[in-house]
Write a protein that holds these residues in place. Sequence first.
Motif, PDB file in Angstrom:
ATOM      1  N   GLY A  56     -15.116   3.052 -10.084  1.00  0.00           N
ATOM      2  CA  GLY A  56     -14.221   3.347  -8.967  1.00  0.00           C
ATOM      3  C   GLY A  56     -12.862   2.685  -9.086  1.00  0.00           C
ATOM      4  O   GLY A  56     -11.906   3.121  -8.456  1.00  0.00           O
ATOM      5  N   LYS A  57     -12.768   1.648  -9.909  1.00  0.00           N
ATOM      6  CA  LYS A  57     -11.486   0.923 -10.012  1.00  0.00           C
ATOM      7  C   LYS A  57     -10.406   1.829 -10.598  1.00  0.00           C
ATOM      8  O   LYS A  57      -9.271   1.830 -10.124  1.00  0.00           O
ATOM      9  CB  LYS A  57     -11.689  -0.330 -10.875  1.00  0.00           C
ATOM     10  CG  LYS A  57     -10.463  -1.215 -10.948  1.00  0.00           C
ATOM     11  CD  LYS A  57     -10.806  -2.603 -11.448  1.00  0.00           C
ATOM     12  CE  LYS A  57     -11.111  -2.652 -12.923  1.00  0.00           C
ATOM     13  NZ  LYS A  57      -9.936  -2.656 -13.787  1.00  0.00           N
ATOM     14  N   GLY A  58     -10.783   2.619 -11.617  1.00  0.00           N
ATOM     15  CA  GLY A  58      -9.805   3.499 -12.270  1.00  0.00           C
ATOM     16  C   GLY A  58      -9.242   4.525 -11.304  1.00  0.00           C
ATOM     17  O   GLY A  58      -8.055   4.855 -11.356  1.00  0.00           O
ATOM     18  N   VAL A  59     -10.120   5.011 -10.410  1.00  0.00           N
ATOM     19  CA  VAL A  59      -9.688   6.022  -9.437  1.00  0.00           C
ATOM     20  C   VAL A  59      -8.627   5.422  -8.514  1.00  0.00           C
ATOM     21  O   VAL A  59      -7.571   6.026  -8.262  1.00  0.00           O
ATOM     22  CB  VAL A  59     -10.905   6.509  -8.612  1.00  0.00           C
ATOM     23  CG1 VAL A  59     -10.476   7.468  -7.518  1.00  0.00           C
ATOM     24  CG2 VAL A  59     -11.946   7.151  -9.517  1.00  0.00           C
ATOM     25  N   LEU A  60      -8.893   4.220  -8.020  1.00  0.00           N
ATOM     26  CA  LEU A  60      -7.938   3.563  -7.116  1.00  0.00           C
ATOM     27  C   LEU A  60      -6.646   3.219  -7.851  1.00  0.00           C
ATOM     28  O   LEU A  60      -5.546   3.456  -7.344  1.00  0.00           O
ATOM     29  CB  LEU A  60      -8.573   2.293  -6.530  1.00  0.00           C
ATOM     30  CG  LEU A  60      -9.645   2.570  -5.478  1.00  0.00           C
ATOM     31  CD1 LEU A  60     -10.544   1.358  -5.280  1.00  0.00           C
ATOM     32  CD2 LEU A  60      -9.012   2.971  -4.145  1.00  0.00           C
ATOM     33  N   ASN A  61      -6.768   2.696  -9.079  1.00  0.00           N
ATOM     34  CA  ASN A  61      -5.567   2.338  -9.849  1.00  0.00           C
ATOM     35  C   ASN A  61      -4.718   3.566 -10.145  1.00  0.00           C
ATOM     36  O   ASN A  61      -3.484   3.504 -10.121  1.00  0.00           O
ATOM     37  CB  ASN A  61      -5.947   1.654 -11.167  1.00  0.00           C
ATOM     38  CG  ASN A  61      -6.323   0.196 -10.958  1.00  0.00           C
ATOM     39  OD1 ASN A  61      -6.038  -0.369  -9.913  1.00  0.00           O
ATOM     40  ND2 ASN A  61      -6.957  -0.402 -11.941  1.00  0.00           N
ATOM     41  N   ASN A  62      -5.383   4.686 -10.429  1.00  0.00           N
ATOM     42  CA  ASN A  62      -4.680   5.933 -10.722  1.00  0.00           C
ATOM     43  C   ASN A  62      -3.801   6.329  -9.533  1.00  0.00           C
ATOM     44  O   ASN A  62      -2.623   6.651  -9.682  1.00  0.00           O
ATOM     45  CB  ASN A  62      -5.720   7.016 -11.030  1.00  0.00           C
ATOM     46  CG  ASN A  62      -5.118   8.278 -11.660  1.00  0.00           C
ATOM     47  OD1 ASN A  62      -3.969   8.297 -12.065  1.00  0.00           O
ATOM     48  ND2 ASN A  62      -5.911   9.334 -11.720  1.00  0.00           N
ATOM     49  N   ARG A  63      -4.378   6.232  -8.340  1.00  0.00           N
ATOM     50  CA  ARG A  63      -3.633   6.622  -7.136  1.00  0.00           C
ATOM     51  C   ARG A  63      -2.516   5.627  -6.819  1.00  0.00           C
ATOM     52  O   ARG A  63      -1.402   6.002  -6.462  1.00  0.00           O
ATOM     53  CB  ARG A  63      -4.587   6.714  -5.923  1.00  0.00           C
ATOM     54  CG  ARG A  63      -5.643   7.815  -6.028  1.00  0.00           C
ATOM     55  CD  ARG A  63      -5.026   9.195  -5.920  1.00  0.00           C
ATOM     56  NE  ARG A  63      -4.297   9.399  -4.678  1.00  0.00           N
ATOM     57  CZ  ARG A  63      -4.843   9.829  -3.543  1.00  0.00           C
ATOM     58  NH1 ARG A  63      -6.126  10.131  -3.495  1.00  0.00           N
ATOM     59  NH2 ARG A  63      -4.115   9.982  -2.452  1.00  0.00           N
ATOM     60  N   ILE A  64      -2.850   4.335  -6.937  1.00  0.00           N
ATOM     61  CA  ILE A  64      -1.856   3.305  -6.588  1.00  0.00           C
ATOM     62  C   ILE A  64      -0.684   3.355  -7.576  1.00  0.00           C
ATOM     63  O   ILE A  64       0.485   3.318  -7.196  1.00  0.00           O
ATOM     64  CB  ILE A  64      -2.512   1.899  -6.548  1.00  0.00           C
ATOM     65  CG1 ILE A  64      -3.539   1.823  -5.411  1.00  0.00           C
ATOM     66  CG2 ILE A  64      -1.453   0.802  -6.385  1.00  0.00           C
ATOM     67  CD1 ILE A  64      -4.434   0.590  -5.416  1.00  0.00           C
ATOM     68  N   SER A  65      -1.005   3.488  -8.866  1.00  0.00           N
ATOM     69  CA  SER A  65       0.039   3.523  -9.883  1.00  0.00           C
ATOM     70  C   SER A  65       0.932   4.758  -9.695  1.00  0.00           C
ATOM     71  O   SER A  65       2.164   4.664  -9.785  1.00  0.00           O
ATOM     72  CB  SER A  65      -0.606   3.531 -11.275  1.00  0.00           C
ATOM     73  OG  SER A  65       0.360   3.343 -12.255  1.00  0.00           O
TER      74      SER A  65
END
Length: 231
Positions: A15-24
């Motif tokens: 799930g971290k990649g999903v959140l980082n993708n959106r935040i970035s």
Amino acid sequence: MQLHSIIKKKTTIEGKGVLNNRISEHILSNLSQIGIKNHLVKRLNMREQIIKLVEIIPIEFIVRNVATGSITKRLGIEDGTVLKEPLIEYCFKDDKLGDPLISEEHILAFDWASKKEIDKVKKMILRINDFMIGMFRGVGIKLIDFKLEFGRIKIDGINEVILADEISPDTCRLWDSITEKKLDKDRFRKDLGDLIPAYTEVAKRLGILHEQSNVSAVNITKLSSVKRKKK
Ligand code: 5GP
């Protein structure tokens, strides 16, 4: 990140990649709007982005507003010391060497970047820092420090240096303005736990996830597994 031992803490957090993708995506799009050219073309889906291919400059540019992390250990500075001016540090990008701290003279001596490129990057960094401090301050978060990377690219026949790589709680230290709770990768590095709720909190405060949305570690995990199965 500067390593003080050879062992690097690594694990995959669902799930971290999903959140980082959106935040970035959110941060890079906003930076584009203030004229900071960067590698993002568009976010494709929950886990992937289309980005411009650049020749990466082999330097990690570390920007510090408050002293914490490796600088406090290296120089014996008290953790949490607010810096009078943003401090830019350079690390040579080499995992085997532990990304060692270098000076501008090293960059010039070994031709890792030209003086013109460094001067341009420094100007961009200060604008990026100003913008990001304000953006996070508006949602009750202190931008303590972060890492940036830059790359070379030809645009319309002209050689340019643009911001490359993600900007996310993996690459920034973000503390709650009031409680100083860590909302970044230090939750993993320091075994503080609750990493996904912290990244979710950052995304919600930035308005990327709705306040009411019931996105939780479990939901994100489910979504990302569905995505993988489809491939
Ligand atoms: P420090 O040098 O204190 O370990 O890190 C300073 C800042 O740069 C922190 O915000 C940290 O997250 C970021 N940083 C430094 N090196 C790396 C790296 O190799 N990977 C990531 N993701 N962030 C880094």
